[in-house]
Design a protein around this motif. Structure first.
Motif, PDB file in Angstrom:
ATOM      1  N   MET A 164       0.835  -1.232  -0.119  1.00 59.17           N
ATOM      2  CA  MET A 164       0.183  -0.071  -0.014  1.00 59.17           C
ATOM      3  C   MET A 164       1.037   1.193  -0.067  1.00 59.17           C
ATOM      4  O   MET A 164       1.716   1.150   0.724  1.00 59.17           O
ATOM      5  CB  MET A 164      -0.946   0.104   1.135  1.00 59.17           C
ATOM      6  CG  MET A 164      -1.817   1.020   1.388  1.00 59.17           C
ATOM      7  SD  MET A 164      -2.979   1.379   2.814  1.00 59.17           S
ATOM      8  CE  MET A 164      -3.756   0.027   2.942  1.00 59.17           C
ATOM      9  N   LYS A 165       0.418   2.079  -0.876  1.00 62.22           N
ATOM     10  CA  LYS A 165       1.288   3.561  -0.778  1.00 62.22           C
ATOM     11  C   LYS A 165       1.127   4.151   0.309  1.00 62.22           C
ATOM     12  O   LYS A 165       0.101   4.456   0.905  1.00 62.22           O
ATOM     13  CB  LYS A 165       0.899   4.123  -2.133  1.00 62.22           C
ATOM     14  CG  LYS A 165       1.234   3.844  -3.459  1.00 62.22           C
ATOM     15  CD  LYS A 165       0.751   4.438  -4.528  1.00 62.22           C
ATOM     16  CE  LYS A 165       1.176   5.935  -4.798  1.00 62.22           C
ATOM     17  NZ  LYS A 165       0.371   6.605  -5.751  1.00 62.22           N
ATOM     18  N   PRO A 166       1.983   4.833   0.963  1.00 64.51           N
ATOM     19  CA  PRO A 166       1.834   5.739   2.030  1.00 64.51           C
ATOM     20  C   PRO A 166       0.890   6.944   1.383  1.00 64.51           C
ATOM     21  O   PRO A 166       1.212   7.383   0.496  1.00 64.51           O
ATOM     22  CB  PRO A 166       3.129   6.253   2.254  1.00 64.51           C
ATOM     23  CG  PRO A 166       4.243   5.828   1.381  1.00 64.51           C
ATOM     24  CD  PRO A 166       3.410   4.768   0.463  1.00 64.51           C
ATOM     25  N   SER A 167       0.203   7.587   2.437  1.00 66.02           N
ATOM     26  CA  SER A 167      -0.808   8.643   2.178  1.00 66.02           C
ATOM     27  C   SER A 167       0.169   9.997   2.025  1.00 66.02           C
ATOM     28  O   SER A 167       1.095  10.059   2.887  1.00 66.02           O
ATOM     29  CB  SER A 167      -1.834   8.536   3.356  1.00 66.02           C
ATOM     30  OG  SER A 167      -1.422   8.858   4.326  1.00 66.02           O
ATOM     31  N   ALA A 168      -0.092  10.601   1.154  1.00 68.78           N
ATOM     32  CA  ALA A 168       0.630  11.884   1.015  1.00 68.78           C
ATOM     33  C   ALA A 168      -0.028  13.180   1.995  1.00 68.78           C
ATOM     34  O   ALA A 168      -1.330  12.898   2.058  1.00 68.78           O
ATOM     35  CB  ALA A 168       0.134  12.372  -0.533  1.00 68.78           C
ATOM     36  N   ASP A 169       0.392  13.957   2.126  1.00 62.97           N
ATOM     37  CA  ASP A 169      -0.020  15.145   3.057  1.00 62.97           C
ATOM     38  C   ASP A 169      -1.104  15.709   2.175  1.00 62.97           C
ATOM     39  O   ASP A 169      -1.061  15.936   0.903  1.00 62.97           O
ATOM     40  CB  ASP A 169       1.074  15.947   3.549  1.00 62.97           C
ATOM     41  CG  ASP A 169       2.067  15.502   4.439  1.00 62.97           C
ATOM     42  OD1 ASP A 169       1.601  14.504   5.028  1.00 62.97           O
ATOM     43  OD2 ASP A 169       3.008  16.159   4.574  1.00 62.97           O
ATOM     44  N   THR A 170      -2.057  16.357   2.945  1.00 68.19           N
ATOM     45  CA  THR A 170      -3.301  16.614   1.913  1.00 68.19           C
ATOM     46  C   THR A 170      -3.227  18.433   2.293  1.00 68.19           C
ATOM     47  O   THR A 170      -3.206  18.862   3.646  1.00 68.19           O
ATOM     48  CB  THR A 170      -4.477  16.494   2.473  1.00 68.19           C
ATOM     49  OG1 THR A 170      -4.597  14.966   2.420  1.00 68.19           O
ATOM     50  CG2 THR A 170      -5.828  16.978   1.883  1.00 68.19           C
TER      51      THR A 170
END
Length: 81
Positions: free
Chosen positions: A1-7
């Motif tokens: 799973m890809k790490p979530s990017a900052d929003t």
């Protein structure tokens, strides 16, 4: 799973709060984002704790788990009210 990017997020602050944030960044050497993220995390943790506590209380009430009149009177005799 890809790490979530900052929003990214844009927030308009009241002038007094923006001023306090500016002073805090200068005093601590931390940037506005770091301070804001830390404050928001702390707030979210406090809110989550309070919501969980309320949900536990509601579940107890739904199960009919109430304090007796004697327990309530004892509590107020001990702590005032």
């Amino acid at each position: 799973m890809k790490p979530s990017a900052d929003t990214p997020m844009t927030v308009s602050l009241p002038a007094d709060l923006a001023s306090q944030l500016d002073k805090l960044t200068r005093a601590t050497g931390r940037d506005k984002s770091a301070i804001t993220i830390a404050a928001l995390r702390e707030y979210m943790e406090a809110e989550a704790w309070q919501i969980a506590d309320i949900e536990r209380g509601v579940a107890e009430a739904e199960r009919g788990e109430f304090a007796s009149a004697s327990e309530v009177n004892s509590f107020f005799a001990k702590y005032g009210g």
